[in-house]
Design an enzyme around this catalytic site. Structure first.
Site, PDB file in Angstrom:
ATOM      1  N   ARG A 122       0.846  -1.203   0.000  1.00  0.00           N
ATOM      2  CA  ARG A 122       0.000   0.000   0.000  1.00  0.00           C
ATOM      3  C   ARG A 122       0.872   1.239   0.000  1.00  0.00           C
ATOM      4  O   ARG A 122       0.945   1.979   0.973  1.00  0.00           O
ATOM      5  CB  ARG A 122      -0.968  -0.073   1.153  1.00  0.00           C
ATOM      6  CG  ARG A 122      -1.986  -1.163   0.802  1.00  0.00           C
ATOM      7  CD  ARG A 122      -3.168  -1.168   1.613  1.00  0.00           C
ATOM      8  NE  ARG A 122      -4.325  -1.380   0.767  1.00  0.00           N
ATOM      9  CZ  ARG A 122      -5.528  -1.603   1.224  1.00  0.00           C
ATOM     10  NH1 ARG A 122      -5.739  -1.621   2.509  1.00  0.00           N
ATOM     11  NH2 ARG A 122      -6.531  -1.784   0.409  1.00  0.00           N
ATOM     12  N   GLN A 127      -1.145   2.713  -5.885  1.00  0.00           N
ATOM     13  CA  GLN A 127      -2.576   3.030  -5.717  1.00  0.00           C
ATOM     14  C   GLN A 127      -3.383   2.793  -6.989  1.00  0.00           C
ATOM     15  O   GLN A 127      -4.510   2.326  -6.932  1.00  0.00           O
ATOM     16  CB  GLN A 127      -2.753   4.470  -5.240  1.00  0.00           C
ATOM     17  CG  GLN A 127      -2.625   4.563  -3.724  1.00  0.00           C
ATOM     18  CD  GLN A 127      -2.782   5.971  -3.198  1.00  0.00           C
ATOM     19  OE1 GLN A 127      -2.968   6.918  -3.964  1.00  0.00           O
ATOM     20  NE2 GLN A 127      -2.689   6.117  -1.900  1.00  0.00           N
ATOM     21  N   ASP A 130      -4.418  -0.809  -7.219  1.00  0.00           N
ATOM     22  CA  ASP A 130      -4.934  -1.401  -5.987  1.00  0.00           C
ATOM     23  C   ASP A 130      -6.354  -1.949  -6.158  1.00  0.00           C
ATOM     24  O   ASP A 130      -7.352  -1.273  -5.917  1.00  0.00           O
ATOM     25  CB  ASP A 130      -4.884  -0.342  -4.881  1.00  0.00           C
ATOM     26  CG  ASP A 130      -5.200  -0.906  -3.516  1.00  0.00           C
ATOM     27  OD1 ASP A 130      -5.684  -2.056  -3.440  1.00  0.00           O
ATOM     28  OD2 ASP A 130      -4.992  -0.199  -2.524  1.00  0.00           O
ATOM     29  N   SER A 133      -8.746  -1.910  -3.079  1.00  0.00           N
ATOM     30  CA  SER A 133      -9.423  -0.640  -2.808  1.00  0.00           C
ATOM     31  C   SER A 133     -10.544  -0.388  -3.811  1.00  0.00           C
ATOM     32  O   SER A 133     -11.640   0.022  -3.426  1.00  0.00           O
ATOM     33  CB  SER A 133      -8.428   0.525  -2.877  1.00  0.00           C
ATOM     34  OG  SER A 133      -7.565   0.471  -1.778  1.00  0.00           O
ATOM     35  N   TYR A 229      -2.764  -1.632   7.364  1.00  0.00           N
ATOM     36  CA  TYR A 229      -3.847  -2.540   7.726  1.00  0.00           C
ATOM     37  C   TYR A 229      -4.010  -2.580   9.244  1.00  0.00           C
ATOM     38  O   TYR A 229      -3.099  -2.218   9.987  1.00  0.00           O
ATOM     39  CB  TYR A 229      -3.530  -3.962   7.248  1.00  0.00           C
ATOM     40  CG  TYR A 229      -3.649  -4.136   5.766  1.00  0.00           C
ATOM     41  CD1 TYR A 229      -4.895  -4.250   5.155  1.00  0.00           C
ATOM     42  CD2 TYR A 229      -2.526  -4.186   4.950  1.00  0.00           C
ATOM     43  CE1 TYR A 229      -5.016  -4.408   3.784  1.00  0.00           C
ATOM     44  CE2 TYR A 229      -2.630  -4.343   3.575  1.00  0.00           C
ATOM     45  CZ  TYR A 229      -3.883  -4.455   3.009  1.00  0.00           C
ATOM     46  OH  TYR A 229      -4.002  -4.609   1.653  1.00  0.00           O
TER      47      TYR A 229
HETATM   48  P1  NAD Z   1      -9.410  -3.774   5.507  1.00  0.00           P
HETATM   49  O1  NAD Z   1     -10.366  -4.127   4.432  1.00  0.00           O
HETATM   50  O2  NAD Z   1      -8.273  -4.682   5.759  1.00  0.00           O
HETATM   51  O3  NAD Z   1     -10.242  -3.594   6.881  1.00  0.00           O
HETATM   52  C1  NAD Z   1     -11.374  -2.766   6.925  1.00  0.00           C
HETATM   53  C2  NAD Z   1     -11.344  -1.938   8.192  1.00  0.00           C
HETATM   54  O4  NAD Z   1     -11.612  -2.771   9.331  1.00  0.00           O
HETATM   55  C3  NAD Z   1     -10.002  -1.262   8.475  1.00  0.00           C
HETATM   56  O5  NAD Z   1     -10.185   0.126   8.560  1.00  0.00           O
HETATM   57  C4  NAD Z   1      -9.569  -1.863   9.804  1.00  0.00           C
HETATM   58  O6  NAD Z   1      -8.861  -0.942  10.618  1.00  0.00           O
HETATM   59  C5  NAD Z   1     -10.895  -2.243  10.433  1.00  0.00           C
HETATM   60  N1  NAD Z   1     -10.808  -3.238  11.531  1.00  0.00           N
HETATM   61  C6  NAD Z   1     -10.060  -4.353  11.630  1.00  0.00           C
HETATM   62  N2  NAD Z   1     -10.258  -4.977  12.805  1.00  0.00           N
HETATM   63  C7  NAD Z   1     -11.186  -4.237  13.486  1.00  0.00           C
HETATM   64  C8  NAD Z   1     -11.818  -4.362  14.736  1.00  0.00           C
HETATM   65  N3  NAD Z   1     -11.554  -5.376  15.573  1.00  0.00           N
HETATM   66  N4  NAD Z   1     -12.724  -3.415  15.089  1.00  0.00           N
HETATM   67  C9  NAD Z   1     -13.008  -2.390  14.254  1.00  0.00           C
HETATM   68  N5  NAD Z   1     -12.452  -2.215  13.058  1.00  0.00           N
HETATM   69  C10 NAD Z   1     -11.543  -3.124  12.669  1.00  0.00           C
HETATM   70  O7  NAD Z   1      -8.797  -2.324   5.309  1.00  0.00           O
HETATM   71  P2  NAD Z   1      -8.790  -1.401   4.025  1.00  0.00           P
HETATM   72  O8  NAD Z   1     -10.119  -0.790   3.867  1.00  0.00           O
HETATM   73  O9  NAD Z   1      -8.291  -2.195   2.874  1.00  0.00           O
HETATM   74  O10 NAD Z   1      -7.729  -0.263   4.355  1.00  0.00           O
HETATM   75  C11 NAD Z   1      -7.084  -0.099   5.579  1.00  0.00           C
HETATM   76  C12 NAD Z   1      -6.290   1.201   5.543  1.00  0.00           C
HETATM   77  O11 NAD Z   1      -5.370   1.264   4.456  1.00  0.00           O
HETATM   78  C13 NAD Z   1      -7.136   2.421   5.408  1.00  0.00           C
HETATM   79  O12 NAD Z   1      -6.575   3.421   6.218  1.00  0.00           O
HETATM   80  C14 NAD Z   1      -6.953   2.847   3.992  1.00  0.00           C
HETATM   81  O13 NAD Z   1      -7.195   4.235   3.811  1.00  0.00           O
HETATM   82  C15 NAD Z   1      -5.512   2.496   3.792  1.00  0.00           C
HETATM   83  N6  NAD Z   1      -5.190   2.338   2.375  1.00  0.00           N
HETATM   84  C16 NAD Z   1      -4.048   2.911   1.912  1.00  0.00           C
HETATM   85  C17 NAD Z   1      -3.705   2.784   0.573  1.00  0.00           C
HETATM   86  C18 NAD Z   1      -2.460   3.401   0.012  1.00  0.00           C
HETATM   87  O14 NAD Z   1      -2.097   3.136  -1.084  1.00  0.00           O
HETATM   88  N7  NAD Z   1      -1.761   4.206   0.732  1.00  0.00           N
HETATM   89  C19 NAD Z   1      -4.538   2.068  -0.282  1.00  0.00           C
HETATM   90  C20 NAD Z   1      -5.691   1.491   0.248  1.00  0.00           C
HETATM   91  C21 NAD Z   1      -5.998   1.625   1.583  1.00  0.00           C
END
Ligand code: NAD
Length: 419
Positions: A122, A127, A130, A133, A229
């Site tokens: 990530r 991006q 991805d 996402s 994550y």
């Molecule tokens: P994910 O699908 O792995 O998880 C979904 C959400 O569930 C996450 O926000 C996680 O914190 C939450 N979660 C996990 N366990 C939990 C619990 N016990 N209680 C409550 N919530 C819980 O995550 P995602 O949507 O793929 O993305 C995670 C992070 O990565 C986000 O901050 C996103 O913005 C970031 N991201 C960054 C990039 C990049 O290129 N920089 C790209 C995609 C996502």
């Protein structure tokens, strides 16, 4: 590009518009008959862009075969799909290597070079590739619509001559990519939205799309990995989390759960008791269902009624909007291919973290350290003095001669177009 085989899978890895770019870059494109039909892209639309439309065997004879769901992503199809592949073939798609590592072992044994797009780092440069996402965004949107469609109320506040209807209350658990889109969609539909996530950084993001963030007062300092994550939380933390969330859940009309921890079963956050405390007519939509689910009562792709509360657990929401899901997926994939294919050749530039992290099998070995660990295999460098001298591959232009080492060099695999 292959026709998808998983039940209900309507998406396609490449859409006609993306054929142009690949052809301009010098690649021949072969599309399996009927591959795009489910997403609204007939064979003729690919043919108009200069792709050949062929049989499954013709597609599998290509140097690089593209999937939405590669072997592993549909565990039931691993043997059949791997049987179609040949040594030296390169495949790219979603492969769930952390959930179904046995598929990676089968691909390695077959001599296939495979990339799993779930393992993209990530980082900013990745991006545009991805797929997690892009697909999660659509899943979050559809989860909100699904929940709104099943609720026994409307979402917005409405003032009428017959009185004022209060807005519905929605809670989104997990404010990552899917969760943020679910919040924004519920908000647009007029609900009062609350959100909760274990990562502290999620609070500001949830607020920016219109939710109130629920602070459970639980210590979550180490909730985020370096990759962005969520980290796995202890059973004790999850127990306290359930305890604190009980009252919040009971007050909602809609609960949408999206919480995931990469490479692990999704945490159980909403218990049967919490669902029973919700008012009849309320709805829970659990989109972590494919990873085991966040709600104790979720049954994958089934509808459960508990004292009048509906619990839905759809496992593949992006496939319910296949035209847009395929469009985003295909764009992500062709961006990845721009990195992987150059001058008619496959370039395994292991100094590039995007290539190194997504490469799961090569040269008869499982090369991804994370997948090797899951399979109980020793670290590749330690395991093998026979570790391949990648330079040999470069000289001969052959793959299958050995495993890529983690040392970080380039392997060049000529493709048909480049020969
Ligand atoms: P994910 O699908 O792995 O998880 C979904 C959400 O569930 C996450 O926000 C996680 O914190 C939450 N979660 C996990 N366990 C939990 C619990 N016990 N209680 C409550 N919530 C819980 O995550 P995602 O949507 O793929 O993305 C995670 C992070 O990565 C986000 O901050 C996103 O913005 C970031 N991201 C960054 C990039 C990049 O290129 N920089 C790209 C995609 C996502």
């Amino acid at each position: 590009m292959a026709r998808e085989t998983a039940p209900g899978e309507q998406r396609v890895a490449l859409i006609p518009q993306e054929v142009d770019g690949l052809r301009k870059a010098g690649h021949e494109v072969v599309v399996e008959t009927g591959a795009g039909e489910g997403a609204g892209f007939p064979d003729a639309a690919y043919a108009e862009r200069g792709a050949a439309v062929g049989t499954a065997s013709e597609v599998m004879a290509a140097d690089v075969t593209l999937f939405v769901r590669a072997p592993g992503s549909d565990p039931a199809m691993v043997d059949e799909l791997v049987g179609w592949l040949r040594p030296g073939q390169v495949i790219v798609g979603l492969a769930d290597p952390l959930g179904t590592p046995a598929a990676a072992a089968a691909l390695a044994e077959r001599g296939v070079t495979s990339f799993a797009l779930e393992l993209l780092p990530r980082i900013t440069r990745a991006q545009a590739m991805d797929v997690l996402s892009s697909q999660a965004t659509l899943a979050g949107y559809k989860a909100a619509l699904l929940a709104a469609g099943r609720l026994n109320k409307i979402l917005p506040m409405m003032t009428t001559a017959a009185g004022t209807l209060p807005p519905a209350r929605a809670l989104v658990i997990g404010a990552g990519v899917a969760g943020l889109q679910a919040i924004a969609t519920c908000k647009r539909l007029g609900a009062v939205v609350a959100a909760y996530d274990v990562r502290a950084a999620a609070a500001e993001q949830a607020q920016s799309v219109g939710a109130t963030f629920v602070d459970l007062g639980l210590e979550t300092d180490s909730a985020e990995t370096a990759g962005g994550y969520a980290s796995a939380q202890s059973e004790e933390f999850l127990r306290r989390q359930r305890e604190a969330l009980g009252k919040v859940v009971a007050a909602q009309d809609l609960v949408i759960t999206t919480a995931q921890v990469q490479g692990r079963r999704a945490p159980v956050i909403v218990t049967a008791e919490m669902v029973r405390a919700m008012a009849p007519g309320s709805v829970v939509v659990d989109i972590a269902a494919a990873q085991g689910g966040n709600c104790e009562l979720s049954r994958p792709d089934e509808e459960v009624d508990v004292d009048g509360v509906t619990v839905l657990a759809p496992t593949n929401l992006p496939a319910t909007v296949p035209a847009h899901a395929s469009r985003l997926y295909a764009k992500n994939l062709t961006n990845f291919l721009k990195l992987l294919l150059a001058d008619g050749e496959v370039r395994l530039d292991l100094t590039d973290p995007i290539i190194a992290d997504t490469l799961v099998t090569h040269g008869g070995e499982v090369v991804s350290p994370r997948v090797r660990a899951l399979l109980g295999l020793a670290d590749l460098d330690a395991a093998t003095d026979a570790a391949v001298d990648i330079a040999a591959d470069v000289t001969t232009g052959e793959i299958g001669a050995g495993a890529a080492s983690a040392a970080g060099e380039s392997v060049v695999i000529p493709t048909r177009a480049g020969r």
